[in-house]
Design a protein around this motif. Structure first.
Motif, PDB file in Angstrom:
ATOM      1  N   LEU A 199     -20.026 -43.390 -34.159  1.00 16.86           N
ATOM      2  CA  LEU A 199     -20.870 -43.115 -35.315  1.00 16.86           C
ATOM      3  C   LEU A 199     -20.994 -41.614 -35.564  1.00 16.86           C
ATOM      4  O   LEU A 199     -21.253 -40.844 -34.641  1.00 16.86           O
ATOM      5  N   PHE A 200     -20.847 -41.236 -36.831  1.00 11.08           N
ATOM      6  CA  PHE A 200     -21.087 -39.871 -37.286  1.00 11.08           C
ATOM      7  C   PHE A 200     -22.342 -39.864 -38.147  1.00 11.08           C
ATOM      8  O   PHE A 200     -22.481 -40.673 -39.065  1.00 11.08           O
ATOM      9  N   THR A 201     -23.260 -38.952 -37.870  1.00  8.96           N
ATOM     10  CA  THR A 201     -24.454 -38.784 -38.687  1.00  8.96           C
ATOM     11  C   THR A 201     -24.849 -37.315 -38.684  1.00  8.96           C
ATOM     12  O   THR A 201     -24.469 -36.568 -37.777  1.00  8.96           O
ATOM     13  N   GLU A 202     -25.592 -36.890 -39.681  1.00 10.02           N
ATOM     14  CA  GLU A 202     -26.028 -35.498 -39.733  1.00 10.02           C
ATOM     15  C   GLU A 202     -26.914 -35.158 -38.526  1.00 10.02           C
ATOM     16  O   GLU A 202     -27.569 -36.023 -37.960  1.00 10.02           O
ATOM     17  N   TYR A 203     -26.914 -33.881 -38.176  1.00 13.58           N
ATOM     18  CA  TYR A 203     -27.844 -33.399 -37.158  1.00 13.58           C
ATOM     19  C   TYR A 203     -29.254 -33.374 -37.739  1.00 13.58           C
ATOM     20  O   TYR A 203     -29.481 -32.810 -38.811  1.00 13.58           O
ATOM     21  N   PHE A 204     -30.219 -33.979 -37.072  1.00 15.24           N
ATOM     22  CA  PHE A 204     -31.637 -33.789 -37.381  1.00 15.24           C
ATOM     23  C   PHE A 204     -32.444 -34.212 -36.164  1.00 15.24           C
ATOM     24  O   PHE A 204     -32.010 -35.047 -35.357  1.00 15.24           O
ATOM     25  N   ASP A 205     -33.615 -33.600 -36.019  1.00 20.25           N
ATOM     26  CA  ASP A 205     -34.368 -33.695 -34.765  1.00 20.25           C
ATOM     27  C   ASP A 205     -34.771 -35.116 -34.393  1.00 20.25           C
ATOM     28  O   ASP A 205     -34.724 -35.485 -33.216  1.00 20.25           O
ATOM     29  N   GLU A 206     -35.194 -35.923 -35.361  1.00 20.19           N
ATOM     30  CA  GLU A 206     -35.687 -37.260 -35.020  1.00 20.19           C
ATOM     31  C   GLU A 206     -34.619 -38.108 -34.335  1.00 20.19           C
ATOM     32  O   GLU A 206     -34.923 -38.928 -33.465  1.00 20.19           O
ATOM     33  N   MET A 207     -33.365 -37.909 -34.709  1.00 19.08           N
ATOM     34  CA  MET A 207     -32.284 -38.685 -34.090  1.00 19.08           C
ATOM     35  C   MET A 207     -32.220 -38.448 -32.584  1.00 19.08           C
ATOM     36  O   MET A 207     -31.820 -39.331 -31.814  1.00 19.08           O
ATOM     37  N   LYS A 208     -32.638 -37.263 -32.131  1.00 29.91           N
ATOM     38  CA  LYS A 208     -32.567 -36.931 -30.711  1.00 29.91           C
ATOM     39  C   LYS A 208     -33.530 -37.772 -29.872  1.00 29.91           C
ATOM     40  O   LYS A 208     -33.410 -37.797 -28.639  1.00 29.91           O
ATOM     41  N   MET A 209     -34.478 -38.450 -30.503  1.00 26.11           N
ATOM     42  CA  MET A 209     -35.351 -39.378 -29.790  1.00 26.11           C
ATOM     43  C   MET A 209     -34.573 -40.588 -29.277  1.00 26.11           C
ATOM     44  O   MET A 209     -35.008 -41.259 -28.331  1.00 26.11           O
ATOM     45  N   PHE A 210     -33.413 -40.862 -29.884  1.00 28.05           N
ATOM     46  CA  PHE A 210     -32.703 -42.110 -29.620  1.00 28.05           C
ATOM     47  C   PHE A 210     -31.316 -41.916 -29.002  1.00 28.05           C
ATOM     48  O   PHE A 210     -30.908 -42.705 -28.162  1.00 28.05           O
ATOM     49  N   TYR A 211     -30.608 -40.859 -29.422  1.00 22.91           N
ATOM     50  CA  TYR A 211     -29.244 -40.639 -28.937  1.00 22.91           C
ATOM     51  C   TYR A 211     -28.991 -39.150 -28.718  1.00 22.91           C
ATOM     52  O   TYR A 211     -29.610 -38.297 -29.373  1.00 22.91           O
ATOM     53  N   GLU A 212     -28.034 -38.885 -27.835  1.00 20.38           N
ATOM     54  CA  GLU A 212     -27.642 -37.501 -27.558  1.00 20.38           C
ATOM     55  C   GLU A 212     -26.393 -37.172 -28.360  1.00 20.38           C
ATOM     56  O   GLU A 212     -25.349 -37.824 -28.211  1.00 20.38           O
ATOM     57  N   TYR A 213     -26.526 -36.167 -29.220  1.00 15.38           N
ATOM     58  CA  TYR A 213     -25.393 -35.746 -30.033  1.00 15.38           C
ATOM     59  C   TYR A 213     -24.228 -35.297 -29.157  1.00 15.38           C
ATOM     60  O   TYR A 213     -24.400 -34.650 -28.134  1.00 15.38           O
ATOM     61  N   ASP A 214     -23.044 -35.696 -29.608  1.00 15.48           N
ATOM     62  CA  ASP A 214     -21.767 -35.298 -29.014  1.00 15.48           C
ATOM     63  C   ASP A 214     -21.518 -35.916 -27.639  1.00 15.48           C
ATOM     64  O   ASP A 214     -20.488 -35.647 -27.021  1.00 15.48           O
ATOM     65  N   LYS A 215     -22.467 -36.749 -27.165  1.00 14.36           N
ATOM     66  CA  LYS A 215     -22.241 -37.533 -25.947  1.00 14.36           C
ATOM     67  C   LYS A 215     -22.375 -39.028 -26.208  1.00 14.36           C
ATOM     68  O   LYS A 215     -21.749 -39.836 -25.527  1.00 14.36           O
ATOM     69  N   GLU A 216     -23.184 -39.396 -27.211  1.00 16.70           N
ATOM     70  CA  GLU A 216     -23.361 -40.807 -27.575  1.00 16.70           C
ATOM     71  C   GLU A 216     -23.104 -41.063 -29.061  1.00 16.70           C
ATOM     72  O   GLU A 216     -22.764 -42.175 -29.453  1.00 16.70           O
ATOM     73  N   ILE A 217     -23.263 -40.033 -29.856  1.00 12.59           N
ATOM     74  CA  ILE A 217     -22.935 -40.047 -31.281  1.00 12.59           C
ATOM     75  C   ILE A 217     -22.373 -38.679 -31.643  1.00 12.59           C
ATOM     76  O   ILE A 217     -22.487 -37.742 -30.858  1.00 12.59           O
ATOM     77  N   ILE A 218     -21.792 -38.570 -32.834  1.00 12.84           N
ATOM     78  CA  ILE A 218     -21.253 -37.289 -33.290  1.00 12.84           C
ATOM     79  C   ILE A 218     -22.093 -36.786 -34.453  1.00 12.84           C
ATOM     80  O   ILE A 218     -22.342 -37.514 -35.420  1.00 12.84           O
ATOM     81  N   GLY A 219     -22.534 -35.537 -34.360  1.00 16.14           N
ATOM     82  CA  GLY A 219     -23.311 -34.928 -35.426  1.00 16.14           C
ATOM     83  C   GLY A 219     -22.443 -34.069 -36.322  1.00 16.14           C
ATOM     84  O   GLY A 219     -21.418 -33.541 -35.902  1.00 16.14           O
TER      85      GLY A 219
END
Length: 324
Positions: free
Chosen positions: A252-272
């Motif tokens: 999954l690719f999604t924009e970087y934003f802080d709330e997403m970090k509550m659920f997944y780690e960017y670049d290790k579980e999703i791509i920002g």
């Protein structure tokens, strides 16, 4: 109320998105917890509804006619009555009477977009949930203190692998309806990659909206899924499509934003990604580095199975409010 962990739940829901929609997924999560559920599908029973303000899109109130369901409730004798999204509720006087006998709960799934109307009556319920961190603060600011954050999740069906279908096979898929802020980026994705687009109102060729088994085929037949986090009202939000996509094991690719970090780690579980150029560049990279893509996608899927199912969300909610 019984201390038996199995509850008797009267469930009012509207299935506008079919069998893979959020409301149906919550219903399945309640089943996975082992509760006894009496389902009233208002989509199949439109006579039950009274919509004096012509509300739609999750806004309310949309009233359920008490006189048409009274007998069913009294025969079933629920522990809990749940209004699942769609602005559904009873008239205020009916809710007040019901709260003397049952626990009355409403799930809001379209915040913060629907906050202006839902906040007018959310305090009537014993408990009310919102999907949005921003909306939770708005409810508190308005003095509404019965509202609890319940983020989106998925039910177990989303983890069941499907075979690749040639009709849906692609490197990149966008599963969602057209919005102005998405159109140019999606055009670019189509131009640059083997990409397929699903949903309504796209100003170019798409495969249309997909529900039920077709949704699963579309997701499982792609390597990469793209998420656009802005809502129809322009808020940046963690949407249910994030959890649905990651549960399938797609990257999954999604924009970087802080709330997403509550659920997944960017670049290790999703791509920002930060903008269109960044998205295009990273999609190209992971198409050409499939092993890295698979490792990240699998990590996201494992975390989803562990932390982001409706079975867990609902169990946590019932525990937090002490309904058991």
């Amino acid at each position: 109320m019984s201390k038996d962990p199995s509850l008797r739940i009267m469930f009012f829901g509207r299935y506008t998105e079919g069998s893979t929609g959020i409301v149906r997924s919550i219903f399945m999560g309640l089943h996975e917890l082992g509760h006894t559920i009496y389902e009233i599908n208002v989509t199949a029973r439109p006579r039950l509804l009274f919509n004096p303000y012509r509300r739609q899109g999750g806004h309310g109130p949309i009233y359920i006619r008490w006189e048409l369901v009274k007998e069913e409730i009294e025969i079933f004798k629920p522990d809990v009555i749940i209004f699942c999204a769609g602005g559904l509720t009873f008239e205020p006087e009916v809710i007040k009477r019901l709260k003397k006998r049952y626990t009355v709960v409403a799930f809001t799934l379209s915040d913060p977009d629907v906050f202006p109307t839902i906040s007018q009556y959310a305090s009537l319920f014993d408990y009310h949930t919102t999907n949005s961190v921003k909306a939770l603060e708005l409810y508190k600011q308005k003095g509404i203190n019965n509202t609890i954050l319940m983020p989106f999740a998925i039910d177990s069906r989303f983890f069941v692998p499907r075979s690749i279908d040639s009709k849906f096979k692609s490197d990149v898929s966008i599963i969602g309806h057209a919005r102005e802020n998405r159109i140019n980026t999606v055009k670019r994705l189509i131009k640059e990659f083997d990409a397929k687009v699903y949903g309504r109102n796209w100003p170019f060729k798409s495969l249309g909206p997909v529900y039920g088994e077709e949704w699963f085929k579309a997701a499982y037949s792609s390597n990469i899924l793209i998420n656009f986090p802005k809502t129809g009202a322009g808020y940046t939000n963690v949407k249910v499509g994030v959890f649905e996509a990651i549960a399938t094991g797609r990257l999954l690719f999604t924009e970087y934003f802080d709330e997403m970090k509550m659920f997944y780690e960017y670049d290790k579980e999703i791509i920002g990604y930060r903008n269109e150029e960044d998205l295009i560049s990273k999609v190209r990279y992971y198409i050409n580095h499939k092993e890295e893509a698979e490792i990240i996608a699998k990590a996201g899927q494992i975390r989803t199975a562990s932390e982001h199912t409706w079975k867990k969300r609902l169990a946590d909610f019932f525990d937090e409010v002490g309904i058991y």
